[in-house]
Design a protein around this motif. Sequence first.
Motif, PDB file in Angstrom:
ATOM      1  N   SER A  23     -49.635  15.058  21.702  1.00 29.97           N
ATOM      2  CA  SER A  23     -50.969  14.714  20.881  1.00 29.97           C
ATOM      3  C   SER A  23     -51.464  15.910  19.920  1.00 29.97           C
ATOM      4  O   SER A  23     -52.081  15.777  19.065  1.00 29.97           O
ATOM      5  CB  SER A  23     -51.763  13.922  21.883  1.00 29.97           C
ATOM      6  N   LEU A  24     -51.512  17.130  21.226  1.00 29.06           N
ATOM      7  CA  LEU A  24     -51.854  18.462  20.423  1.00 29.06           C
ATOM      8  C   LEU A  24     -51.273  18.794  19.396  1.00 29.06           C
ATOM      9  O   LEU A  24     -51.572  19.203  18.432  1.00 29.06           O
ATOM     10  CB  LEU A  24     -51.983  19.326  21.690  1.00 29.06           C
ATOM     11  N   GLY A  25     -49.760  18.612  19.454  1.00 23.06           N
ATOM     12  CA  GLY A  25     -48.724  18.708  18.238  1.00 23.06           C
ATOM     13  C   GLY A  25     -49.353  18.082  17.010  1.00 23.06           C
ATOM     14  O   GLY A  25     -49.602  18.607  15.818  1.00 23.06           O
ATOM     15  N   LEU A  26     -49.549  16.770  17.356  1.00 23.31           N
ATOM     16  CA  LEU A  26     -50.058  15.957  15.882  1.00 23.31           C
ATOM     17  C   LEU A  26     -51.292  16.427  15.515  1.00 23.31           C
ATOM     18  O   LEU A  26     -51.636  16.486  14.131  1.00 23.31           O
ATOM     19  CB  LEU A  26     -50.066  14.528  16.591  1.00 23.31           C
ATOM     20  N   ALA A  27     -52.210  16.747  16.401  1.00 19.52           N
ATOM     21  CA  ALA A  27     -53.633  16.993  16.093  1.00 19.52           C
ATOM     22  C   ALA A  27     -53.434  18.468  15.142  1.00 19.52           C
ATOM     23  O   ALA A  27     -53.974  18.364  13.982  1.00 19.52           O
ATOM     24  CB  ALA A  27     -54.637  17.323  17.160  1.00 19.52           C
ATOM     25  N   HIS A  28     -52.777  19.374  15.611  1.00 20.40           N
ATOM     26  CA  HIS A  28     -52.619  20.650  14.792  1.00 20.40           C
ATOM     27  C   HIS A  28     -51.598  20.273  13.551  1.00 20.40           C
ATOM     28  O   HIS A  28     -52.111  21.054  12.531  1.00 20.40           O
ATOM     29  CB  HIS A  28     -51.825  21.579  15.582  1.00 20.40           C
TER      30      HIS A  28
ATOM     31  N   GLU B  88     -45.459  24.769  18.360  1.00 24.67           N
ATOM     32  CA  GLU B  88     -45.336  25.359  19.656  1.00 24.67           C
ATOM     33  C   GLU B  88     -45.514  24.079  20.766  1.00 24.67           C
ATOM     34  O   GLU B  88     -44.769  23.926  21.984  1.00 24.67           O
ATOM     35  CB  GLU B  88     -46.524  26.169  19.904  1.00 24.67           C
ATOM     36  N   PHE B  89     -46.318  23.170  20.402  1.00 23.68           N
ATOM     37  CA  PHE B  89     -46.667  22.041  21.350  1.00 23.68           C
ATOM     38  C   PHE B  89     -45.550  21.132  21.378  1.00 23.68           C
ATOM     39  O   PHE B  89     -45.160  20.722  22.388  1.00 23.68           O
ATOM     40  CB  PHE B  89     -48.169  21.367  21.088  1.00 23.68           C
ATOM     41  N   TYR B  90     -44.869  20.718  20.336  1.00 23.27           N
ATOM     42  CA  TYR B  90     -44.008  20.097  20.386  1.00 23.27           C
ATOM     43  C   TYR B  90     -42.554  20.660  20.880  1.00 23.27           C
ATOM     44  O   TYR B  90     -42.192  19.858  21.802  1.00 23.27           O
ATOM     45  CB  TYR B  90     -43.512  19.962  18.728  1.00 23.27           C
ATOM     46  N   THR B  91     -42.499  21.878  20.819  1.00 24.41           N
ATOM     47  CA  THR B  91     -41.337  22.463  21.627  1.00 24.41           C
ATOM     48  C   THR B  91     -41.541  22.370  22.970  1.00 24.41           C
ATOM     49  O   THR B  91     -40.710  22.130  23.551  1.00 24.41           O
ATOM     50  CB  THR B  91     -41.208  24.101  21.151  1.00 24.41           C
TER      51      THR B  91
ATOM     52  N   GLU C 277     -40.191  11.995  20.980  1.00 24.75           N
ATOM     53  CA  GLU C 277     -41.000  12.000  19.620  1.00 24.75           C
ATOM     54  C   GLU C 277     -41.353  13.306  19.569  1.00 24.75           C
ATOM     55  O   GLU C 277     -41.242  13.673  18.144  1.00 24.75           O
ATOM     56  CB  GLU C 277     -42.411  11.177  19.890  1.00 24.75           C
ATOM     57  N   SER C 278     -41.505  14.225  20.364  1.00 23.35           N
ATOM     58  CA  SER C 278     -41.911  15.742  19.914  1.00 23.35           C
ATOM     59  C   SER C 278     -40.733  16.290  19.205  1.00 23.35           C
ATOM     60  O   SER C 278     -40.545  16.939  18.469  1.00 23.35           O
ATOM     61  CB  SER C 278     -42.118  16.448  21.347  1.00 23.35           C
ATOM     62  N   ARG C 279     -39.439  16.042  19.875  1.00 23.38           N
ATOM     63  CA  ARG C 279     -38.049  16.604  19.410  1.00 23.38           C
ATOM     64  C   ARG C 279     -37.832  16.033  18.007  1.00 23.38           C
ATOM     65  O   ARG C 279     -37.406  16.698  17.165  1.00 23.38           O
ATOM     66  CB  ARG C 279     -36.915  16.003  20.305  1.00 23.38           C
ATOM     67  N   ASN C 280     -38.170  14.618  17.640  1.00 23.54           N
ATOM     68  CA  ASN C 280     -38.048  14.026  16.309  1.00 23.54           C
ATOM     69  C   ASN C 280     -38.986  14.831  15.597  1.00 23.54           C
ATOM     70  O   ASN C 280     -38.631  15.300  14.384  1.00 23.54           O
ATOM     71  CB  ASN C 280     -38.448  12.666  16.471  1.00 23.54           C
ATOM     72  N   ASN C 281     -40.202  14.971  15.860  1.00 25.88           N
ATOM     73  CA  ASN C 281     -41.374  15.679  15.085  1.00 25.88           C
ATOM     74  C   ASN C 281     -40.905  17.421  14.602  1.00 25.88           C
ATOM     75  O   ASN C 281     -41.475  17.719  13.572  1.00 25.88           O
ATOM     76  CB  ASN C 281     -42.568  15.474  15.551  1.00 25.88           C
ATOM     77  N   LEU C 282     -40.233  17.804  15.590  1.00 23.41           N
ATOM     78  CA  LEU C 282     -39.844  19.294  15.185  1.00 23.41           C
ATOM     79  C   LEU C 282     -38.669  19.189  13.992  1.00 23.41           C
ATOM     80  O   LEU C 282     -38.593  19.765  13.356  1.00 23.41           O
ATOM     81  CB  LEU C 282     -38.981  19.641  16.533  1.00 23.41           C
ATOM     82  N   GLY C 283     -37.719  17.973  14.217  1.00 23.09           N
ATOM     83  CA  GLY C 283     -36.978  17.993  13.058  1.00 23.09           C
ATOM     84  C   GLY C 283     -37.676  17.686  11.791  1.00 23.09           C
ATOM     85  O   GLY C 283     -37.096  18.352  10.799  1.00 23.09           O
ATOM     86  N   SER C 284     -38.749  16.994  11.840  1.00 24.32           N
ATOM     87  CA  SER C 284     -39.373  16.606  10.465  1.00 24.32           C
ATOM     88  C   SER C 284     -40.060  18.213   9.913  1.00 24.32           C
ATOM     89  O   SER C 284     -40.036  18.261   8.809  1.00 24.32           O
ATOM     90  CB  SER C 284     -40.537  15.784  10.805  1.00 24.32           C
ATOM     91  N   LEU C 285     -40.795  18.913  10.994  1.00 26.09           N
ATOM     92  CA  LEU C 285     -41.103  20.301  10.579  1.00 26.09           C
ATOM     93  C   LEU C 285     -40.060  21.012  10.149  1.00 26.09           C
ATOM     94  O   LEU C 285     -40.318  21.638   8.995  1.00 26.09           O
ATOM     95  CB  LEU C 285     -41.737  20.886  11.907  1.00 26.09           C
ATOM     96  N   GLU C 286     -39.121  21.120  10.721  1.00 30.43           N
ATOM     97  CA  GLU C 286     -37.946  21.879  10.216  1.00 30.43           C
ATOM     98  C   GLU C 286     -37.592  21.600   8.773  1.00 30.43           C
ATOM     99  O   GLU C 286     -37.044  22.577   7.807  1.00 30.43           O
ATOM    100  CB  GLU C 286     -36.787  22.109  11.254  1.00 30.43           C
ATOM    101  N   GLY C 287     -37.401  20.432   8.821  1.00 27.03           N
ATOM    102  CA  GLY C 287     -36.716  19.841   7.266  1.00 27.03           C
ATOM    103  C   GLY C 287     -37.850  20.263   6.267  1.00 27.03           C
ATOM    104  O   GLY C 287     -37.246  20.591   5.077  1.00 27.03           O
ATOM    105  N   LYS C 288     -39.233  20.031   6.409  1.00 27.40           N
ATOM    106  CA  LYS C 288     -40.074  20.432   5.506  1.00 27.40           C
ATOM    107  C   LYS C 288     -40.176  21.955   5.050  1.00 27.40           C
ATOM    108  O   LYS C 288     -40.656  22.489   4.031  1.00 27.40           O
ATOM    109  CB  LYS C 288     -41.392  20.016   6.080  1.00 27.40           C
ATOM    110  N   GLU C 289     -39.596  22.523   5.989  1.00 24.46           N
ATOM    111  CA  GLU C 289     -39.535  24.205   5.798  1.00 24.46           C
ATOM    112  C   GLU C 289     -38.201  24.333   5.296  1.00 24.46           C
ATOM    113  O   GLU C 289     -38.046  25.713   4.964  1.00 24.46           O
ATOM    114  CB  GLU C 289     -39.537  25.095   7.222  1.00 24.46           C
ATOM    115  N   GLY C 290     -37.491  23.390   4.873  1.00 21.80           N
ATOM    116  CA  GLY C 290     -36.171  23.744   4.228  1.00 21.80           C
ATOM    117  C   GLY C 290     -35.036  24.254   5.231  1.00 21.80           C
ATOM    118  O   GLY C 290     -34.034  24.623   4.890  1.00 21.80           O
TER     119      GLY C 290
END
Length: 87
Positions: free
Chosen positions: A23-28, A43-46, A55-68
């Motif tokens: 939830s902290l990861g989502l908020a940030h 950091e929070f997702y990791t 879900e945190s692992r999945n969201n890390l994938g999303s963040l990495e994809g958006k960064e290329g």
Amino acid sequence: DKRKGVEMWTEAAELGSLDALFSLGLAHARGEGVGQDKAKAAEFYTKAATQGHVESRNNLGSLEGKEGNYDRAVRHYLISAKMGHKD
């Protein structure tokens, strides 16, 4: 009040709640109750993902994809799928 929510999640995360870390990861990531900060979100997702939060692992994938960083994104997505993530 979203700021109060962030305070409560912070306390819960300090007590070991993986959902609070997520939830902290989502908020940030969204800038809800705190300033938007993708690095802090990661950091929070990791922290949660390394302890088994799917879900945190999945969201890390999303963040990495958006960064290329597609190779890293795919690895996170594959791990989350193996852990049972359906999306």
